[in-house]
Scaffold this active site. Structure first.
Site, PDB file in Angstrom:
ATOM      1  N   ARG A   1       7.042  -0.166   2.397  1.00 27.57           N
ATOM      2  CA  ARG A   1       7.104  -0.817   3.862  1.00 27.57           C
ATOM      3  C   ARG A   1       5.847  -1.531   4.351  1.00 27.57           C
ATOM      4  O   ARG A   1       5.652  -1.922   5.507  1.00 27.57           O
ATOM      5  CB  ARG A   1       7.433   0.268   4.916  1.00 27.57           C
ATOM      6  CG  ARG A   1       8.073  -0.141   5.950  1.00 27.57           C
ATOM      7  CD  ARG A   1       9.045   0.837   6.553  1.00 27.57           C
ATOM      8  NE  ARG A   1       8.492   2.133   6.897  1.00 27.57           N
ATOM      9  CZ  ARG A   1       9.377   2.924   7.641  1.00 27.57           C
ATOM     10  NH1 ARG A   1      10.712   2.945   7.701  1.00 27.57           N
ATOM     11  NH2 ARG A   1       8.811   4.296   7.991  1.00 27.57           N
ATOM     12  N   LYS A   2       4.669  -1.544   3.439  1.00 25.31           N
ATOM     13  CA  LYS A   2       3.507  -1.951   3.739  1.00 25.31           C
ATOM     14  C   LYS A   2       3.195  -2.995   2.887  1.00 25.31           C
ATOM     15  O   LYS A   2       1.815  -2.989   2.290  1.00 25.31           O
ATOM     16  CB  LYS A   2       2.512  -0.924   3.846  1.00 25.31           C
ATOM     17  CG  LYS A   2       2.628   0.031   5.174  1.00 25.31           C
ATOM     18  CD  LYS A   2       2.111  -0.796   6.312  1.00 25.31           C
ATOM     19  CE  LYS A   2       2.372  -0.004   7.615  1.00 25.31           C
ATOM     20  NZ  LYS A   2       2.047  -0.764   8.710  1.00 25.31           N
TER      21      LYS A   2
ATOM     22  N   GLU B   1      15.832   4.477 -10.383  1.00 27.27           N
ATOM     23  CA  GLU B   1      16.369   4.568 -11.723  1.00 27.27           C
ATOM     24  C   GLU B   1      15.195   4.747 -12.582  1.00 27.27           C
ATOM     25  O   GLU B   1      14.265   4.202 -12.464  1.00 27.27           O
ATOM     26  CB  GLU B   1      17.349   3.436 -12.118  1.00 27.27           C
ATOM     27  CG  GLU B   1      18.391   3.024 -11.300  1.00 27.27           C
ATOM     28  CD  GLU B   1      18.079   2.381  -9.953  1.00 27.27           C
ATOM     29  OE1 GLU B   1      18.627   2.888  -8.930  1.00 27.27           O
ATOM     30  OE2 GLU B   1      17.329   1.593  -9.844  1.00 27.27           O
TER      31      GLU B   1
ATOM     32  N   LYS C   1      -5.182   3.960  10.864  1.00 30.39           N
ATOM     33  CA  LYS C   1      -5.260   2.435  10.918  1.00 30.39           C
ATOM     34  C   LYS C   1      -6.225   1.860  11.203  1.00 30.39           C
ATOM     35  O   LYS C   1      -7.062   2.335  12.082  1.00 30.39           O
ATOM     36  CB  LYS C   1      -3.937   2.100  11.471  1.00 30.39           C
ATOM     37  CG  LYS C   1      -2.376   2.416  11.137  1.00 30.39           C
ATOM     38  CD  LYS C   1      -1.445   1.970  12.046  1.00 30.39           C
ATOM     39  CE  LYS C   1       0.102   2.148  11.530  1.00 30.39           C
ATOM     40  NZ  LYS C   1       0.961   1.618  12.379  1.00 30.39           N
TER      41      LYS C   1
ATOM     42  N   ASP D   1       5.904  11.301  11.777  1.00 28.88           N
ATOM     43  CA  ASP D   1       6.563   9.918  11.477  1.00 28.88           C
ATOM     44  C   ASP D   1       7.345  10.105   9.981  1.00 28.88           C
ATOM     45  O   ASP D   1       6.995  11.126   9.411  1.00 28.88           O
ATOM     46  CB  ASP D   1       5.646   8.871  11.536  1.00 28.88           C
ATOM     47  CG  ASP D   1       6.205   7.658  11.840  1.00 28.88           C
ATOM     48  OD1 ASP D   1       7.706   7.513  11.943  1.00 28.88           O
ATOM     49  OD2 ASP D   1       5.703   6.729  12.175  1.00 28.88           O
ATOM     50  N   ALA D   2       8.164   9.327   9.877  1.00 28.76           N
ATOM     51  CA  ALA D   2       8.642   9.184   8.526  1.00 28.76           C
ATOM     52  C   ALA D   2       8.005   8.018   7.677  1.00 28.76           C
ATOM     53  O   ALA D   2       7.511   7.259   8.406  1.00 28.76           O
ATOM     54  CB  ALA D   2      10.434   8.862   8.775  1.00 28.76           C
TER      55      ALA D   2
ATOM     56  N   LYS E   1       8.749  -5.027 -14.224  1.00 27.34           N
ATOM     57  CA  LYS E   1       9.261  -5.632 -12.832  1.00 27.34           C
ATOM     58  C   LYS E   1       8.456  -6.708 -12.601  1.00 27.34           C
ATOM     59  O   LYS E   1       7.168  -6.520 -12.041  1.00 27.34           O
ATOM     60  CB  LYS E   1       9.442  -4.495 -11.754  1.00 27.34           C
ATOM     61  CG  LYS E   1      10.515  -3.355 -11.999  1.00 27.34           C
ATOM     62  CD  LYS E   1      11.921  -3.883 -12.170  1.00 27.34           C
ATOM     63  CE  LYS E   1      12.884  -2.719 -12.213  1.00 27.34           C
ATOM     64  NZ  LYS E   1      14.251  -3.124 -12.402  1.00 27.34           N
TER      65      LYS E   1
ATOM     66  N   ASP F   1       3.844   5.700   5.402  1.00 27.25           N
ATOM     67  CA  ASP F   1       4.456   4.902   4.281  1.00 27.25           C
ATOM     68  C   ASP F   1       3.607   4.815   3.118  1.00 27.25           C
ATOM     69  O   ASP F   1       3.954   4.615   1.968  1.00 27.25           O
ATOM     70  CB  ASP F   1       4.602   3.597   4.967  1.00 27.25           C
ATOM     71  CG  ASP F   1       5.768   3.606   6.104  1.00 27.25           C
ATOM     72  OD1 ASP F   1       6.726   4.135   5.927  1.00 27.25           O
ATOM     73  OD2 ASP F   1       5.214   2.507   7.061  1.00 27.25           O
ATOM     74  N   LYS F   2       2.361   4.726   3.254  1.00 28.39           N
ATOM     75  CA  LYS F   2       1.298   4.738   2.370  1.00 28.39           C
ATOM     76  C   LYS F   2       1.450   5.959   1.500  1.00 28.39           C
ATOM     77  O   LYS F   2       1.157   5.860   0.093  1.00 28.39           O
ATOM     78  CB  LYS F   2      -0.189   4.351   2.773  1.00 28.39           C
ATOM     79  CG  LYS F   2      -0.970   4.093   1.846  1.00 28.39           C
ATOM     80  CD  LYS F   2      -0.795   2.794   0.956  1.00 28.39           C
ATOM     81  CE  LYS F   2      -0.586   1.575   1.122  1.00 28.39           C
ATOM     82  NZ  LYS F   2       0.158   0.730   0.228  1.00 28.39           N
TER      83      LYS F   2
ATOM     84  N   LYS G   1       7.282   0.845  -9.689  1.00 24.74           N
ATOM     85  CA  LYS G   1       8.069   0.056 -10.627  1.00 24.74           C
ATOM     86  C   LYS G   1       7.126  -0.149 -11.769  1.00 24.74           C
ATOM     87  O   LYS G   1       5.855  -0.349 -11.931  1.00 24.74           O
ATOM     88  CB  LYS G   1       8.071  -1.126  -9.813  1.00 24.74           C
ATOM     89  CG  LYS G   1       9.267  -1.451  -8.695  1.00 24.74           C
ATOM     90  CD  LYS G   1       9.131  -2.642  -8.131  1.00 24.74           C
ATOM     91  CE  LYS G   1      10.038  -2.521  -6.882  1.00 24.74           C
ATOM     92  NZ  LYS G   1      10.389  -3.776  -6.117  1.00 24.74           N
TER      93      LYS G   1
ATOM     94  N   GLU H   1      12.378   5.034  -5.651  1.00 22.45           N
ATOM     95  CA  GLU H   1      12.151   4.933  -4.405  1.00 22.45           C
ATOM     96  C   GLU H   1      11.616   6.147  -3.882  1.00 22.45           C
ATOM     97  O   GLU H   1      12.414   7.080  -4.280  1.00 22.45           O
ATOM     98  CB  GLU H   1      13.253   4.216  -3.941  1.00 22.45           C
ATOM     99  CG  GLU H   1      13.917   2.804  -4.472  1.00 22.45           C
ATOM    100  CD  GLU H   1      13.106   2.075  -4.015  1.00 22.45           C
ATOM    101  OE1 GLU H   1      12.204   2.185  -3.135  1.00 22.45           O
ATOM    102  OE2 GLU H   1      13.155   0.892  -4.817  1.00 22.45           O
TER     103      GLU H   1
ATOM    104  N   PHE I   1      -5.041  12.172  18.831  1.00 29.39           N
ATOM    105  CA  PHE I   1      -3.929  11.982  17.630  1.00 29.39           C
ATOM    106  C   PHE I   1      -4.110  12.783  16.550  1.00 29.39           C
ATOM    107  O   PHE I   1      -4.954  13.000  15.559  1.00 29.39           O
ATOM    108  CB  PHE I   1      -4.384  10.828  16.891  1.00 29.39           C
ATOM    109  CG  PHE I   1      -3.987  10.178  15.510  1.00 29.39           C
ATOM    110  CD1 PHE I   1      -2.628  10.638  15.223  1.00 29.39           C
ATOM    111  CD2 PHE I   1      -4.211   8.918  15.145  1.00 29.39           C
ATOM    112  CE1 PHE I   1      -2.003  10.295  14.094  1.00 29.39           C
ATOM    113  CE2 PHE I   1      -3.677   8.725  13.942  1.00 29.39           C
ATOM    114  CZ  PHE I   1      -2.308   9.067  13.381  1.00 29.39           C
TER     115      PHE I   1
ATOM    116  N   HIS J   1      -1.286   7.786   5.972  1.00 28.43           N
ATOM    117  CA  HIS J   1      -0.155   6.950   6.413  1.00 28.43           C
ATOM    118  C   HIS J   1       0.942   7.408   6.035  1.00 28.43           C
ATOM    119  O   HIS J   1       0.917   7.103   4.717  1.00 28.43           O
ATOM    120  CB  HIS J   1      -0.414   5.573   6.671  1.00 28.43           C
ATOM    121  CG  HIS J   1       0.468   4.816   7.325  1.00 28.43           C
ATOM    122  ND1 HIS J   1       1.502   4.511   6.959  1.00 28.43           N
ATOM    123  CD2 HIS J   1       0.563   4.260   8.858  1.00 28.43           C
ATOM    124  CE1 HIS J   1       2.194   3.710   7.731  1.00 28.43           C
ATOM    125  NE2 HIS J   1       1.730   3.798   8.952  1.00 28.43           N
TER     126      HIS J   1
ATOM    127  N   ASP K   1       8.037  -8.108  -9.592  1.00 27.02           N
ATOM    128  CA  ASP K   1       7.404  -7.840  -8.468  1.00 27.02           C
ATOM    129  C   ASP K   1       6.163  -7.305  -8.604  1.00 27.02           C
ATOM    130  O   ASP K   1       5.072  -7.702  -7.705  1.00 27.02           O
ATOM    131  CB  ASP K   1       8.264  -6.744  -7.597  1.00 27.02           C
ATOM    132  CG  ASP K   1       9.503  -7.627  -6.940  1.00 27.02           C
ATOM    133  OD1 ASP K   1       9.658  -8.546  -6.898  1.00 27.02           O
ATOM    134  OD2 ASP K   1      10.482  -6.674  -6.548  1.00 27.02           O
TER     135      ASP K   1
END
Length: 374
Positions: free
Chosen positions: A242-243, A67, A170, A236-237, A267, A21-22, A263, A54, A228, A19, A269
């Site tokens: 995003r997940k 960074e 998915k 897709d981008a 961090k 994003d993944k 990260k 990122e 598919f 996927h 998060d």
């Protein structure tokens, strides 16, 4: 006339390695793993590594920004292009030689670094985690089912009978509060040699039934739109982070902090989310008040040594925050990092957390019930 209340339904999804994003999550964590590895190989303390990476991707282009901080010879050995082409192949994408990397990484701000270096939080955030008794992995039932379906697709794709499958996929599962499967949705990439009808039969027989048992086929929807063939970043981008609901527990648990991947352990998060999960598992392991699930929250301000907030509430309504303070008296980021071994992963890598959720895999130290609570 009194209306009957509708049966409560819980739904969760999972996505495959390919996927888009993944894939970007995995690219970010692959870079983090390599920075930590190089630091060790070159004789540096990995605690000096800083990363807030990122990643976005479209077509054969990967944009890396954010960074980092590392010794000069670590940065000289840090082959971002080669690493990302290897990562591209590992998520199941073809033609890695076509990949073009746009590197926009910059040094970490000295102001942020000064706060982290004294043991404080690398940013503000509210991290929420949970644990449930309804599955062995202590995650929600519907989430575990969706994850297991993707794992089965991966096994079939890699050396199984369904080697015509692609890596972009998915799954989505809806269950009643009692655990009855109400619906299953699967979308999976495939090559051009298979028809939608053949794929549906194969996936139902070799993926759905082994994972979920015999189901009414009417409740299972596989590749509803038909073919598919084109998937991943070609179709897709993708963007790292995003997940985050897929990364955590599905929508049954609130999401507090930001993305995990890319990260370093300073961090909150990442480190505080993992710590909250360890605490949640510890509460259930102690059998507190016959709880079936517990939700734990930790909040930090940037540079803060101890959390601004510690919350822990069971489904029976018991506030067990005092229990947390008693059993985990030091919740500073530096203590969390050492307690969980986040600087020198033993038997696991950060990129593995980015594949199928950050919780429920007992290789990860925050997933063990025998806990060091110093």
């Amino acid at each position: 006339m009194q209306m009957k209340s509708a049966t409560k339904i819980y739904t969760a999804e999972m996505v495959g390695r390919g996927h888009p994003d993944k894939a970007c999550d995995q690219f970010g964590d692959q870079l983090l793993d390599e920075l930590l590895r190089l630091a060790g190989v070159l004789g540096y303390d990995p605690r000096g590594i800083r990363a807030a990476i990122e990643v976005s991707a479209k077509g054969y282009h990967i944009v890396v920004s954010g960074e980092i901080r590392a010794p000069d010879d670590v940065l000289e050995a840090f082959d971002i292009d080669g690493l990302l082409r290897h990562a591209w192949t590992s998520v199941g994408y073809p033609e890695a030689g076509k990949v073009e990397v746009i590197n926009l990484l910059a040094p970490q701000s000295a102001e942020i670094g000064a706060m982290i270096d004294v043991g404080g939080a690398g940013d503000q955030g509210i991290m929420i985690a949970a644990a449930f008794t309804e599955t062995h992995s202590r995650v929600p039932r519907e989430y575990a089912m969706a994850r297991d379906l993707i794992a089965a697709l991966e096994r079939e794709r890699n050396g199984g009978y369904l080697d015509y499958l692609g890596s972009d996929a998915k799954s989505q599962v809806s269950v009643s509060a009692a655990g009855e499967v109400r619906s299953v949705i699967i979308s999976t990439q495939h090559d051009t040699l298979i028809t939608p009808e053949e794929l549906r039969g194969d996936v139902f027989e070799r993926v759905v039934v082994p994972v979920l048992g015999e189901l009414d086929p009417a409740r299972v929807k596989i590749n509803q739109k038909g073919s598919f063939v084109e998937g991943g970043t070609i179709a897709d981008a993708g963007v790292l982070g995003r997940k985050i609901v897929v990364d955590a527990f599905g929508p049954r648990v609130p999401v507090g902090g930001g993305a995990f991947s890319g990260k370093d352990p300073t961090k909150v998060d990442r480190c505080a989310a993992y710590q909250a999960r360890q605490i949640a598992r510890a509460i259930l392991a102690d059998g507190f008040a016959d709880a079936q699930h517990v939700v734990v929250g930790l909040a930090f301000g940037i540079g803060q040594i101890q959390p601004e907030m510690v919350s822990a509430v069971t489904d029976t309504g018991h506030d067990v925050a005092d229990w947390v303070h008693q059993h985990f008296p030091d919740l500073s980021p530096s203590a969390i990092q050492e307690r969980l071994g986040l600087w020198q992963p033993d038997g696991w890598r950060y990129v593995e957390t980015a594949c199928a959720g950050h919780y429920g895999d007992e290789r990860f130290p925050w997933e063990r019930d025998q806990l060091d609570r110093r």
